[in-house]
Design a protein around this motif. Sequence first.
Motif, PDB file in Angstrom:
ATOM      1  N   TYR A  47       0.814  -1.215   0.000  1.00 40.89           N
ATOM      2  CA  TYR A  47       0.000   0.000   0.000  1.00 40.89           C
ATOM      3  C   TYR A  47       0.851   1.271   0.000  1.00 40.89           C
ATOM      4  O   TYR A  47       0.511   2.244  -0.678  1.00 40.89           O
ATOM      5  CB  TYR A  47      -0.931  -0.003   1.217  1.00 40.89           C
ATOM      6  CG  TYR A  47      -1.987   1.056   1.144  1.00 40.89           C
ATOM      7  CD1 TYR A  47      -3.099   0.896   0.342  1.00 40.89           C
ATOM      8  CD2 TYR A  47      -1.869   2.237   1.860  1.00 40.89           C
ATOM      9  CE1 TYR A  47      -4.071   1.871   0.243  1.00 40.89           C
ATOM     10  CE2 TYR A  47      -2.836   3.222   1.779  1.00 40.89           C
ATOM     11  CZ  TYR A  47      -3.935   3.030   0.980  1.00 40.89           C
ATOM     12  OH  TYR A  47      -4.894   4.011   0.885  1.00 40.89           O
ATOM     13  N   GLY A  48       1.952   1.285   0.751  1.00 41.06           N
ATOM     14  CA  GLY A  48       2.811   2.468   0.783  1.00 41.06           C
ATOM     15  C   GLY A  48       3.376   2.801  -0.580  1.00 41.06           C
ATOM     16  O   GLY A  48       3.437   3.973  -0.975  1.00 41.06           O
ATOM     17  N   ALA A 117       2.188 -12.410  -1.267  1.00 41.72           N
ATOM     18  CA  ALA A 117       2.093 -11.923  -2.644  1.00 41.72           C
ATOM     19  C   ALA A 117       2.191 -10.402  -2.694  1.00 41.72           C
ATOM     20  O   ALA A 117       2.812  -9.837  -3.608  1.00 41.72           O
ATOM     21  CB  ALA A 117       0.777 -12.385  -3.265  1.00 41.72           C
ATOM     22  N   SER A 118       1.581  -9.733  -1.705  1.00 40.39           N
ATOM     23  CA  SER A 118       1.641  -8.269  -1.680  1.00 40.39           C
ATOM     24  C   SER A 118       3.055  -7.764  -1.420  1.00 40.39           C
ATOM     25  O   SER A 118       3.400  -6.658  -1.844  1.00 40.39           O
ATOM     26  CB  SER A 118       0.675  -7.712  -0.639  1.00 40.39           C
ATOM     27  OG  SER A 118       1.125  -7.963   0.676  1.00 40.39           O
ATOM     28  N   ILE A 119       3.873  -8.563  -0.732  1.00 34.69           N
ATOM     29  CA  ILE A 119       5.285  -8.176  -0.541  1.00 34.69           C
ATOM     30  C   ILE A 119       5.997  -8.154  -1.894  1.00 34.69           C
ATOM     31  O   ILE A 119       6.774  -7.243  -2.201  1.00 34.69           O
ATOM     32  CB  ILE A 119       5.985  -9.136   0.430  1.00 34.69           C
ATOM     33  CG1 ILE A 119       5.394  -8.989   1.840  1.00 34.69           C
ATOM     34  CG2 ILE A 119       7.489  -8.866   0.470  1.00 34.69           C
ATOM     35  CD1 ILE A 119       5.961  -9.966   2.847  1.00 34.69           C
ATOM     36  N   PHE A 123       7.724  -4.817  -3.842  1.00 27.24           N
ATOM     37  CA  PHE A 123       9.059  -4.665  -4.419  1.00 27.24           C
ATOM     38  C   PHE A 123       8.984  -4.271  -5.895  1.00 27.24           C
ATOM     39  O   PHE A 123       9.780  -3.449  -6.365  1.00 27.24           O
ATOM     40  CB  PHE A 123       9.856  -5.961  -4.249  1.00 27.24           C
ATOM     41  CG  PHE A 123      10.382  -6.175  -2.858  1.00 27.24           C
ATOM     42  CD1 PHE A 123      11.270  -5.271  -2.288  1.00 27.24           C
ATOM     43  CD2 PHE A 123       9.993  -7.273  -2.111  1.00 27.24           C
ATOM     44  CE1 PHE A 123      11.761  -5.460  -1.007  1.00 27.24           C
ATOM     45  CE2 PHE A 123      10.474  -7.471  -0.833  1.00 27.24           C
ATOM     46  CZ  PHE A 123      11.356  -6.565  -0.273  1.00 27.24           C
ATOM     47  N   MET A 124       8.044  -4.837  -6.616  1.00 26.77           N
ATOM     48  CA  MET A 124       7.899  -4.476  -8.031  1.00 26.77           C
ATOM     49  C   MET A 124       7.477  -3.018  -8.188  1.00 26.77           C
ATOM     50  O   MET A 124       8.013  -2.289  -9.034  1.00 26.77           O
ATOM     51  CB  MET A 124       6.886  -5.403  -8.701  1.00 26.77           C
ATOM     52  CG  MET A 124       7.403  -6.810  -8.949  1.00 26.77           C
ATOM     53  SD  MET A 124       6.288  -7.800  -9.984  1.00 26.77           S
ATOM     54  CE  MET A 124       4.960  -8.108  -8.827  1.00 26.77           C
ATOM     55  N   THR A 125       6.515  -2.582  -7.384  1.00 25.52           N
ATOM     56  CA  THR A 125       6.047  -1.200  -7.480  1.00 25.52           C
ATOM     57  C   THR A 125       7.131  -0.228  -7.070  1.00 25.52           C
ATOM     58  O   THR A 125       7.335   0.815  -7.709  1.00 25.52           O
ATOM     59  CB  THR A 125       4.806  -1.001  -6.591  1.00 25.52           C
ATOM     60  OG1 THR A 125       3.822  -1.982  -6.920  1.00 25.52           O
ATOM     61  CG2 THR A 125       4.224   0.390  -6.790  1.00 25.52           C
ATOM     62  N   ASN A 126       7.846  -0.564  -5.992  1.00 27.38           N
ATOM     63  CA  ASN A 126       8.919   0.311  -5.520  1.00 27.38           C
ATOM     64  C   ASN A 126      10.002   0.443  -6.579  1.00 27.38           C
ATOM     65  O   ASN A 126      10.491   1.564  -6.851  1.00 27.38           O
ATOM     66  CB  ASN A 126       9.494  -0.258  -4.221  1.00 27.38           C
ATOM     67  CG  ASN A 126      10.539   0.654  -3.597  1.00 27.38           C
ATOM     68  OD1 ASN A 126      11.702   0.652  -3.996  1.00 27.38           O
ATOM     69  ND2 ASN A 126      10.142   1.433  -2.614  1.00 27.38           N
TER      70      ASN A 126
END
Length: 337
Positions: A47-48, A117-119, A123-126
């Motif tokens: 979410y961040g 999965a959200s972790i 990492f992909m979004t970051n």
Amino acid sequence: MTDVLNALVLFANFVLVPGVAYGAQLALGALGLTMIYAVLRFTNIAYGDTMAFGAMCTVFATWWLQAAGITIGPLPTALLALPAGIVGAVLLCLLFDRTVYRFYRRQKAPPVVFLIASIGVMFMTNGLVRLIIGPDDRRFADGGRFIVQAREFKEMTGLAEGLAVRSTQALTLAVAVVVVIALFWFLNRTRMGKAMRAYSDNEDLALLSGINPDRVVFWAWVIAAGLATVAGVLYGLDKSFKPFTYFQLLLPIFAAAIVGGIGNPVGAIAGGFLIAFSEVTVTYAYKRFLSYLAPDGWAPDGLVQLLSTDYKFAVSFVILVVVLLFRPTGLFRGRVI
């Protein structure tokens, strides 16, 4: 009496006003997080970075508008660019839902699988945000800087301390109020809002009532992405945009949602302000404040600071641990993590 007024102005300048603005930002972030948990029933670690992605899209749209000479006077141009950021964040969330989360939903995977999965999504979004805009600070605020200036306040009141209220701080509170009112109206007055509440309370009964789960999931992501973008943009206007900062904001936002009661929108708002004021009050240096109130000769020599600002997120962590140990449902009795 003058010393007391100076102390109050000093406290308002460095604790009350920043705490209200920061609390509004955390409350909006916690609302989006609690919407995902209430409807989709998993803790969204990404979410961040969703906040960072939405804010990044808004930054680019703001720069484009500024280059085209399109502004809105004393207000930040980012307000005009905000819809573009929301659309970008919504598309990102729906993309990951279709490619990642929907598979596990169909498999009836336990919440811990969604969390893991959200972790990966985090990492992909970051990495995507850093690749596109870079890791450095990016300032995109324009318009008027202050609503109340310290010098003018001193001249008007004759006090030694001046009160300064930045336009971004006032804007944060105003936008937060409008967004919260709109969200509660949607949840309580619209058919889809009522369907989302029913789905959150009892999924099986909601499905038997003819509620379309795909539409509920779609709107949950839309609302969560919109709240994430608004919170991220307001934080960026108030401070500055830096991708890693939004990753750090994940802890206080989680703490706000859990302290208030995860899954409870009212609790998310209360938790946001509680965490914000806890961080600000604990890290503020009270030397000058106490100097006004203490008798002559009793003024403290040190900063009288309980905790350095470098460790302000430790306050969120401590509060989070205490609440999980002694009241897992939070102040407003949300769901147990």
